[in-house]
Design an enzyme around this catalytic site. Structure first.
Site, PDB file in Angstrom:
ATOM      1  N   LYS A 189       9.072  -5.437   9.266  1.00  0.00           N
ATOM      2  CA  LYS A 189       8.171  -6.566   8.964  1.00  0.00           C
ATOM      3  C   LYS A 189       8.979  -7.727   8.375  1.00  0.00           C
ATOM      4  O   LYS A 189       8.785  -8.886   8.745  1.00  0.00           O
ATOM      5  CB  LYS A 189       7.075  -6.134   7.984  1.00  0.00           C
ATOM      6  CG  LYS A 189       6.073  -5.150   8.567  1.00  0.00           C
ATOM      7  CD  LYS A 189       5.296  -5.720   9.733  1.00  0.00           C
ATOM      8  CE  LYS A 189       4.309  -4.754  10.342  1.00  0.00           C
ATOM      9  NZ  LYS A 189       3.816  -5.170  11.672  1.00  0.00           N
ATOM     10  N   TYR A 220      10.030   0.848   8.220  1.00  0.00           N
ATOM     11  CA  TYR A 220       8.839   0.102   8.671  1.00  0.00           C
ATOM     12  C   TYR A 220       8.776  -1.265   7.977  1.00  0.00           C
ATOM     13  O   TYR A 220       8.613  -2.308   8.623  1.00  0.00           O
ATOM     14  CB  TYR A 220       7.562   0.907   8.378  1.00  0.00           C
ATOM     15  CG  TYR A 220       6.302   0.078   8.496  1.00  0.00           C
ATOM     16  CD1 TYR A 220       5.851  -0.331   9.744  1.00  0.00           C
ATOM     17  CD2 TYR A 220       5.602  -0.341   7.357  1.00  0.00           C
ATOM     18  CE1 TYR A 220       4.709  -1.131   9.851  1.00  0.00           C
ATOM     19  CE2 TYR A 220       4.472  -1.129   7.467  1.00  0.00           C
ATOM     20  CZ  TYR A 220       4.030  -1.522   8.716  1.00  0.00           C
ATOM     21  OH  TYR A 220       2.917  -2.316   8.819  1.00  0.00           O
ATOM     22  N   SER A 279       2.753  -7.490   6.408  1.00  0.00           N
ATOM     23  CA  SER A 279       2.150  -6.471   5.546  1.00  0.00           C
ATOM     24  C   SER A 279       2.527  -6.698   4.091  1.00  0.00           C
ATOM     25  O   SER A 279       3.625  -7.201   3.785  1.00  0.00           O
ATOM     26  CB  SER A 279       2.690  -5.112   5.998  1.00  0.00           C
ATOM     27  OG  SER A 279       2.398  -4.128   5.041  1.00  0.00           O
TER      28      SER A 279
HETATM   29  P1  NAD Z   1      -2.762   0.549  15.149  1.00  0.00           P
HETATM   30  O1  NAD Z   1      -1.716   1.573  15.354  1.00  0.00           O
HETATM   31  O2  NAD Z   1      -4.178   0.983  15.152  1.00  0.00           O
HETATM   32  O3  NAD Z   1      -2.594  -0.626  16.221  1.00  0.00           O
HETATM   33  C1  NAD Z   1      -1.350  -0.994  16.752  1.00  0.00           C
HETATM   34  C2  NAD Z   1      -1.482  -1.002  18.258  1.00  0.00           C
HETATM   35  O4  NAD Z   1      -0.242  -1.368  18.843  1.00  0.00           O
HETATM   36  C3  NAD Z   1      -1.845   0.381  18.815  1.00  0.00           C
HETATM   37  O5  NAD Z   1      -2.980   0.251  19.643  1.00  0.00           O
HETATM   38  C4  NAD Z   1      -0.614   0.797  19.604  1.00  0.00           C
HETATM   39  O6  NAD Z   1      -0.950   1.580  20.727  1.00  0.00           O
HETATM   40  C5  NAD Z   1      -0.027  -0.551  19.974  1.00  0.00           C
HETATM   41  N1  NAD Z   1       1.417  -0.560  20.234  1.00  0.00           N
HETATM   42  C6  NAD Z   1       2.414  -0.049  19.445  1.00  0.00           C
HETATM   43  N2  NAD Z   1       3.605  -0.293  20.017  1.00  0.00           N
HETATM   44  C7  NAD Z   1       3.358  -0.961  21.178  1.00  0.00           C
HETATM   45  C8  NAD Z   1       4.194  -1.472  22.209  1.00  0.00           C
HETATM   46  N3  NAD Z   1       5.521  -1.337  22.176  1.00  0.00           N
HETATM   47  N4  NAD Z   1       3.611  -2.091  23.252  1.00  0.00           N
HETATM   48  C9  NAD Z   1       2.266  -2.222  23.310  1.00  0.00           C
HETATM   49  N5  NAD Z   1       1.437  -1.761  22.386  1.00  0.00           N
HETATM   50  C10 NAD Z   1       1.981  -1.135  21.318  1.00  0.00           C
HETATM   51  O7  NAD Z   1      -2.423  -0.218  13.794  1.00  0.00           O
HETATM   52  P2  NAD Z   1      -3.295  -1.269  12.990  1.00  0.00           P
HETATM   53  O8  NAD Z   1      -3.666  -0.657  11.699  1.00  0.00           O
HETATM   54  O9  NAD Z   1      -4.318  -1.865  13.840  1.00  0.00           O
HETATM   55  O10 NAD Z   1      -2.156  -2.337  12.664  1.00  0.00           O
HETATM   56  C11 NAD Z   1      -1.968  -3.470  13.470  1.00  0.00           C
HETATM   57  C12 NAD Z   1      -0.759  -4.251  12.964  1.00  0.00           C
HETATM   58  O11 NAD Z   1      -0.984  -4.575  11.596  1.00  0.00           O
HETATM   59  C13 NAD Z   1       0.547  -3.434  12.989  1.00  0.00           C
HETATM   60  O12 NAD Z   1       1.584  -4.326  13.336  1.00  0.00           O
HETATM   61  C14 NAD Z   1       0.702  -2.966  11.569  1.00  0.00           C
HETATM   62  O13 NAD Z   1       2.049  -2.781  11.235  1.00  0.00           O
HETATM   63  C15 NAD Z   1       0.095  -4.126  10.802  1.00  0.00           C
HETATM   64  N6  NAD Z   1      -0.428  -3.729   9.491  1.00  0.00           N
HETATM   65  C16 NAD Z   1      -1.341  -2.712   9.399  1.00  0.00           C
HETATM   66  C17 NAD Z   1      -1.814  -2.318   8.160  1.00  0.00           C
HETATM   67  C18 NAD Z   1      -2.740  -1.160   8.014  1.00  0.00           C
HETATM   68  O14 NAD Z   1      -2.777  -0.554   6.953  1.00  0.00           O
HETATM   69  N7  NAD Z   1      -3.539  -0.819   9.021  1.00  0.00           N
HETATM   70  C19 NAD Z   1      -1.388  -3.013   7.008  1.00  0.00           C
HETATM   71  C20 NAD Z   1      -0.492  -4.060   7.155  1.00  0.00           C
HETATM   72  C21 NAD Z   1      -0.022  -4.417   8.410  1.00  0.00           C
HETATM   73  C1  WQD Z   2      -3.204   3.989  -0.786  1.00  0.00           C
HETATM   74  C2  WQD Z   2      -3.234   4.735  -2.120  1.00  0.00           C
HETATM   75  C3  WQD Z   2      -1.504   6.393  -2.338  1.00  0.00           C
HETATM   76  C4  WQD Z   2      -2.971   9.076   0.775  1.00  0.00           C
HETATM   77  C5  WQD Z   2       0.407   1.721   3.375  1.00  0.00           C
HETATM   78  C6  WQD Z   2       1.694   1.163   3.874  1.00  0.00           C
HETATM   79  C7  WQD Z   2       1.616  -0.333   3.891  1.00  0.00           C
HETATM   80  C8  WQD Z   2       0.385  -0.817   4.662  1.00  0.00           C
HETATM   81  C9  WQD Z   2      -0.851  -0.163   4.184  1.00  0.00           C
HETATM   82  C10 WQD Z   2       1.031  -1.167   6.909  1.00  0.00           C
HETATM   83  C11 WQD Z   2      -1.846   4.961  -2.725  1.00  0.00           C
HETATM   84  C12 WQD Z   2      -2.880   7.035  -2.345  1.00  0.00           C
HETATM   85  C13 WQD Z   2      -2.832   8.011  -0.101  1.00  0.00           C
HETATM   86  C14 WQD Z   2      -3.324  10.355   0.250  1.00  0.00           C
HETATM   87  C15 WQD Z   2      -3.363   9.405  -1.960  1.00  0.00           C
HETATM   88  N1  WQD Z   2       0.477  -0.476   6.045  1.00  0.00           N
HETATM   89  N2  WQD Z   2      -3.018   8.179  -1.436  1.00  0.00           N
HETATM   90  N3  WQD Z   2      -3.519  10.453  -1.099  1.00  0.00           N
HETATM   91  O1  WQD Z   2       0.624   3.188   0.572  1.00  0.00           O
HETATM   92  O2  WQD Z   2      -0.802   1.234  -0.149  1.00  0.00           O
HETATM   93  O3  WQD Z   2       0.190   1.247   2.069  1.00  0.00           O
HETATM   94  O4  WQD Z   2      -0.670   1.261   4.210  1.00  0.00           O
HETATM   95  O5  WQD Z   2       1.652  -2.156   6.736  1.00  0.00           O
HETATM   96  O6  WQD Z   2       2.784  -0.744   4.499  1.00  0.00           O
HETATM   97  O7  WQD Z   2       2.742   1.563   3.013  1.00  0.00           O
HETATM   98  O8  WQD Z   2      -1.652   2.786   1.617  1.00  0.00           O
HETATM   99  O9  WQD Z   2      -3.538   4.205   2.236  1.00  0.00           O
HETATM  100  O10 WQD Z   2      -1.216   5.196   2.254  1.00  0.00           O
HETATM  101  O11 WQD Z   2      -2.296   4.655   0.085  1.00  0.00           O
HETATM  102  O12 WQD Z   2      -3.543   9.568  -3.160  1.00  0.00           O
HETATM  103  O13 WQD Z   2      -3.444  11.338   0.969  1.00  0.00           O
HETATM  104  O14 WQD Z   2      -3.774   6.040  -1.887  1.00  0.00           O
HETATM  105  O15 WQD Z   2      -0.641   7.031  -3.204  1.00  0.00           O
HETATM  106  O16 WQD Z   2      -1.974   4.842  -4.112  1.00  0.00           O
HETATM  107  P1  WQD Z   2      -0.333   2.156   0.920  1.00  0.00           P
HETATM  108  P2  WQD Z   2      -2.178   4.263   1.637  1.00  0.00           P
END
Ligand code: NAD
Ligand code: WQD
Length: 349
Positions: free
Chosen positions: A157, A153, A129
């Site tokens: 990562k 979190y 991430s």
């Molecule tokens: P999500 O929560 O929709 O998907 C994650 C999935 O993992 C879920 O379906 C959950 O049920 C499953 N899961 C969690 N723990 C588990 C376990 N112990 N065993 C089996 N399944 C398990 O999240 P997402 O947005 O699809 O994110 C996917 C990956 O990408 C995550 O690792 C997240 O940290 C990473 N990521 C997401 C974002 C984002 O903003 N969506 C950004 C950067 C990184």
């Molecule tokens: C985006 C922008 C907020 C909610 C997070 C995790 C990061 C990654 C992606 C997993 C920011 C603003 C948000 C609200 C707002 N996830 N905001 N009102 O913070 O960039 O990243 O998700 O890895 O680890 O930290 O994403 O969508 O929460 O926020 O104004 O109710 O929207 O302040 O500027 P962020 P976000």
């Protein structure tokens, strides 16, 4: 039959879109997910959307920390690679419940890596991430930018990235792609799969979406006094289908480039968009007004974050192609067809 990929967390938001792209590309996909933050309907809809390729998808409801259950899956199928999405991702919750995050994300990943090694599958794509860049001083973030975890979190990562570097140093048979996603938004253009987080969403787009369908009255804007174009936070939003395609590009790299080691890639667009710009784009796409409440800054939030995407473009031959308008169009299509996410049947079925 095409190459076979194990997808942990494949019922989730990014996972479900990636599984669909995998199937359409001719891969066979086996999803393991404990459904902690997802619905089995997502997997069913992916199979439907994949048409004739839907038969190449299998689902097991498994927690990746359950080594015996994982071994059962590996003992019956030979995997060419694993894409590892499974993990908990709510930043605020990770601050409240750090052990839950370390236990799920770290122990889960170690269990997976052990079983992979035992069964001789040493190709891994990992969901890292942009959170690992913390509050960056220099922009855009390159893969060499300083790393800093702002919360448990983010710490998971960073730790998993380190574990991956270590296992590759110890055994060069490991081929690993650490993909640092920026802010995934949008949905598949069909509107039948999309993001449906359990409980109160943490991220901007699911919150905007819930306001647009009347599930919440207002959107709180976290800070309008940043040094940005309109005072609100700036992020690099990327269409989830572009992100999914980035995983396919990473897999192709595994199979085509024998020199892969443990590699890091940013997956973003390289463009920064403010909260107010995102709201305006969504309002335009949906025709809905999103009432705003100006709130204070959210602790731990960076002011501006966007990616340098040159490395992925050059080495993975991948570049995001969707615009903010297309992200909002597809998010709204999903929202309007499924205002309660997977909670109620898809009207198209
Ligand atoms: P999500 O929560 O929709 O998907 C994650 C999935 O993992 C879920 O379906 C959950 O049920 C499953 N899961 C969690 N723990 C588990 C376990 N112990 N065993 C089996 N399944 C398990 O999240 P997402 O947005 O699809 O994110 C996917 C990956 O990408 C995550 O690792 C997240 O940290 C990473 N990521 C997401 C974002 C984002 O903003 N969506 C950004 C950067 C990184
Ligand atoms: C985006 C922008 C907020 C909610 C997070 C995790 C990061 C990654 C992606 C997993 C920011 C603003 C948000 C609200 C707002 N996830 N905001 N009102 O913070 O960039 O990243 O998700 O890895 O680890 O930290 O994403 O969508 O929460 O926020 O104004 O109710 O929207 O302040 O500027 P962020 P976000």
């Amino acid at each position: 039959m095409g190459r076979c990929v194990l997808v942990t967390g494949g019922a989730g938001y990014v996972g479900s879109h990636t599984v669909l792209q995998l199937l359409l590309e001719g891969f066979t996909a086996v999803v393991v997910d404990n459904l902690d933050n997802s619905s089995e309907f997502a997997v069913q809809r992916v199979a439907q959307l994949a048409g004739e390729f839907g038969k190449n998808l299998t689902f097991h409801r498994i927690d990746i920390r359950d080594i015996e259950a994982l071994e059962k899956v590996f003992s019956t199928t030979k995997f060419d690679a694993v894409i590892h999405f499974a993990g908990l991702k709510a930043v605020g919750e990770s601050v409240q419940k750090p052990l839950l995050y370390y236990k799920n994300n770290i122990i889960g990943t170690i269990a997976l890596l052990e079983v992979m090694a035992a069964y001789g599958c040493k190709k891994l794509v990992f969901s890292s991430s942009a959170t690992v860049y913390g509050w960056p001083k220099d922009l855009p973030c390159t893969e060499e930018s300083p790393l800093c975890a702002m919360n448990p979190y983010g710490q998971t990562k960073l730790m998993i990235e380190e574990i991956c570097h270590d296992i590759h140093r110890a055994d060069s048979d490991w081929k690993i792609m650490l993909l640092r996603y920026f802010n995934p938004v949008g949905a598949h253009s069909s509107g039948h799969i999309g993001e449906d987080p359990r409980g109160i969403p943490n991220n901007l787009m699911p919150l905007i979406q819930q306001v647009s369908v009347g599930r919440r009255p207002t959107l709180a804007v976290f800070g309008n006094d940043y040094s940005t174009k309109d005072g609100t936070g700036v992020r690099d939003y990327i269409h989830v289908v572009d992100l999914a395609d980035g995983h396919i590009a990473a897999l192709h790299k595994f199979f085509e480039d024998p020199n892969i080691g443990c590699e890091v890639y940013n997956l973003g667009t390289g463009n920064g968009t403010s909260v107010l710009e995102m709201v305006a784009a969504f309002e335009k796409a949906s025709g809905k007004k999103i009432p705003l409440v100006m709130a204070g800054r959210r602790p731990g939030d960076a002011e501006i974050l966007y990616a340098c995407t040159a490395k992925a473009e050059k080495e993975l031959n991948w570049k995001a192609k969707y615009s903010i308008e297309e992200m909002c169009r597809d998010q709204w299509n999903w929202a309007s067809k499924n205002p309660w996410g997977y909670g109620l049947p898809d009207p198209a079925n």
